[in-house]
Design a protein around this motif. Structure first.
Motif, short mmCIF file in Angstrom:
data_model
loop_
_atom_site.label_atom_id
_atom_site.label_comp_id
_atom_site.label_asym_id
_atom_site.label_seq_id
_atom_site.Cartn_x
_atom_site.Cartn_y
_atom_site.Cartn_z
N TYR A 124 3.40 5.67 -5.78
CA TYR A 124 2.34 4.70 -5.95
C TYR A 124 2.87 3.29 -5.73
CZ TYR A 124 0.19 8.73 -8.22
OH TYR A 124 -0.30 9.98 -8.49
N ILE A 125 2.01 2.39 -5.30
CA ILE A 125 2.47 1.02 -5.01
C ILE A 125 2.69 0.22 -6.29
CG2 ILE A 125 1.35 1.03 -2.75
CD1 ILE A 125 -0.82 -0.79 -3.91
N ALA B 91 1.68 -4.74 -6.95
CA ALA B 91 1.23 -4.74 -5.56
C ALA B 91 -0.30 -4.71 -5.48
CB ALA B 91 1.82 -3.54 -4.82
#
Length: 430
Positions: free
Chosen positions: A4-5, A9
């Motif tokens: 996951y970012i 982000a």
């Protein structure tokens, strides 16, 4: 393992691509990636007990397989044709709603959001009465369109610089901070009686409808005393004004009744529903008696309203609520939650008021002089989040903890949350 970012982000992308009117909870927010019944999980795998249900949406639990399996099958079969074509699910859903709605409410118009439902209800009221003025309650919240925002009585949500005219506001039944300086029950429902003053002095006399939430959610779970809505209905009937009840947050077993207005023994002329109807799938409706609904004869449609997937979700949701008796669960767990919060109130002076019905409960936080304590609420939300509990906040001053969990929450879940909240409140004393 999925990569996951992360929250940082996402915030960067929000700042670049999302309009700044959309904010988020928490100083240090998490990225939520998965849900399972009463639990949510973030990008690190951490589990949270959800005590807010996506703002009173996930009444049957996140990703409930008894609902999502039917949604997935429908998506693979027929996803969309618009409601100007004949499909079976939306007709079956309208029939199912007619069987559970109060009184003679029978005919539905489906759309996608609570805002649309309230806008449609106002339109229907104007068509039926041939009048165009409306009365709302202070601190009510009814939507994001120009009209529904103008009907909203909370200034932070009235962002339109040029609101619609012909909308008048009456005092809300906020007994803890009575806008008229009265005390219940000696007040003789002065806030309800004020509606007649508004009709006589503020309007032309040509009022289409009065609109109200049976429990004002964003206002801070403002819960009227018994008898309030009966008095309001008597006044409205005297002046031939329709009653629109906004069940967007309160509907579908949340208060231990299928619809919250049933707690007050009043049948509205028009009712709006959304949120929990689809258990996370966008669907809403405004519903009226045949007498009123049958005046809406000119062409009207909604591209996505009552589409096959949303209708399937709603039918499965209604079936789950009834099959698993979520009305009784909401009553039992709501009583446990409210009693537990009242015990905390006895220990912690910063809790000024506990109110609500079923699993829609608010705890208002105050300073020693009774002024709103929004700072404490922010600290509690952040700390409880860090401990794995998601709680909401609302109120005009954002000083009310909002407890609106999935109705499948357990006795142990609530006890764990109350124990952690007690511990957090103890730390605030130091």
């Amino acid at each position: 393992m999925t990569k996951y970012i992360g929250p940082e982000a996402i915030i960067e992308k929000k700042q670049a691509y999302i309009m700044p009117c959309l904010n988020h909870f928490y100083e240090k927010p998490m990225q939520i990636v998965r849900g399972s019944m009463q639990y949510l999980y973030d990008s690190t795998g951490k589990q949270y007990l959800d005590c807010f249900a996506g703002v009173s949406v996930i009444n049957c639990g996140h990703c409930n397989s008894e609902i999502t399996d039917k949604i997935c099958e429908q998506v693979k079969t027929l996803q969309h044709v618009c409601n100007i074509y004949l499909t079976e699910n939306f007709a079956n859903l309208a029939e199912a709603l007619a069987k559970i709605t109060p009184g003679d409410l029978q005919k539905a118009f489906f759309c996608s959001t609570g805002t649309e439902a309230n806008e449609g209800a106002a339109l229907l009221a104007s068509i039926y009465t041939k009048n165009s003025e409306f009365i709302s309650l202070r601190n009510g919240l009814h939507g994001r369109t120009k009209l529904t925002m103008s009907m909203t009585g909370i200034s932070m949500w009235r962002t339109d610089p040029n609101p619609v005219g012909g909308i008048h506001f009456a005092p809300n039944p906020y007994c803890y901070r009575c806008p008229l300086g009265k005390k219940y029950p000696d007040c003789d429902f002065a806030c309800a009686n004020a509606i007649e003053d508004v009709i006589r002095t503020n309007t032309s006399g040509n009022v289409a409808a009065f609109i109200a939430e049976p429990i004002q959610g964003n206002a801070g779970i403002i819960t009227p005393p018994q008898g309030y809505f009966k008095r309001v209905k008597e006044i409205l009937d005297q002046y031939n004004i329709l009653m629109i009840i906004d069940e967007v947050q309160t509907g579908f077993a949340r208060t231990g009744k299928m619809f919250a207005i049933e707690n007050f023994d009043v049948v509205p002329d028009i009712m709006t529903v959304a949120k929990a109807l689809g258990n996370g799938t966008p669907i809403s409706a405004f519903i009226a008696s045949a007498k009123i609904a049958n005046t809406y004869t000119r062409p009207g449609a909604s591209t996505l309203g009552g589409n096959p997937v949303s209708s399937t979700a709603a039918l499965a949701t209604l079936e789950y609520i009834q099959k698993h008796d979520l009305l009784t669960k909401a009553k039992l767990r709501g009583k446990q939650l409210k009693n537990g919060l009242k015990k905390l109130q006895e220990k912690h002076a910063m809790i000024g008021d506990i109110r609500g019905i079923g699993l829609m409960v608010g705890a208002e936080f105050i300073h020693s002089d009774k002024s709103p304590n929004s700072q404490a609420v922010d600290i509690i939300l952040e700390t409880m989040k860090d401990r794995g509990f998601i709680i909401g906040k609302n109120g005009v001053d954002r000083n009310v903890l909002a407890f609106q969990p999935p109705l499948i929450i357990t006795e142990e879940n609530i006890n764990n949350m109350l124990n952690q909240l007690d511990d957090v409140l103890n730390t605030l004393k130091k």
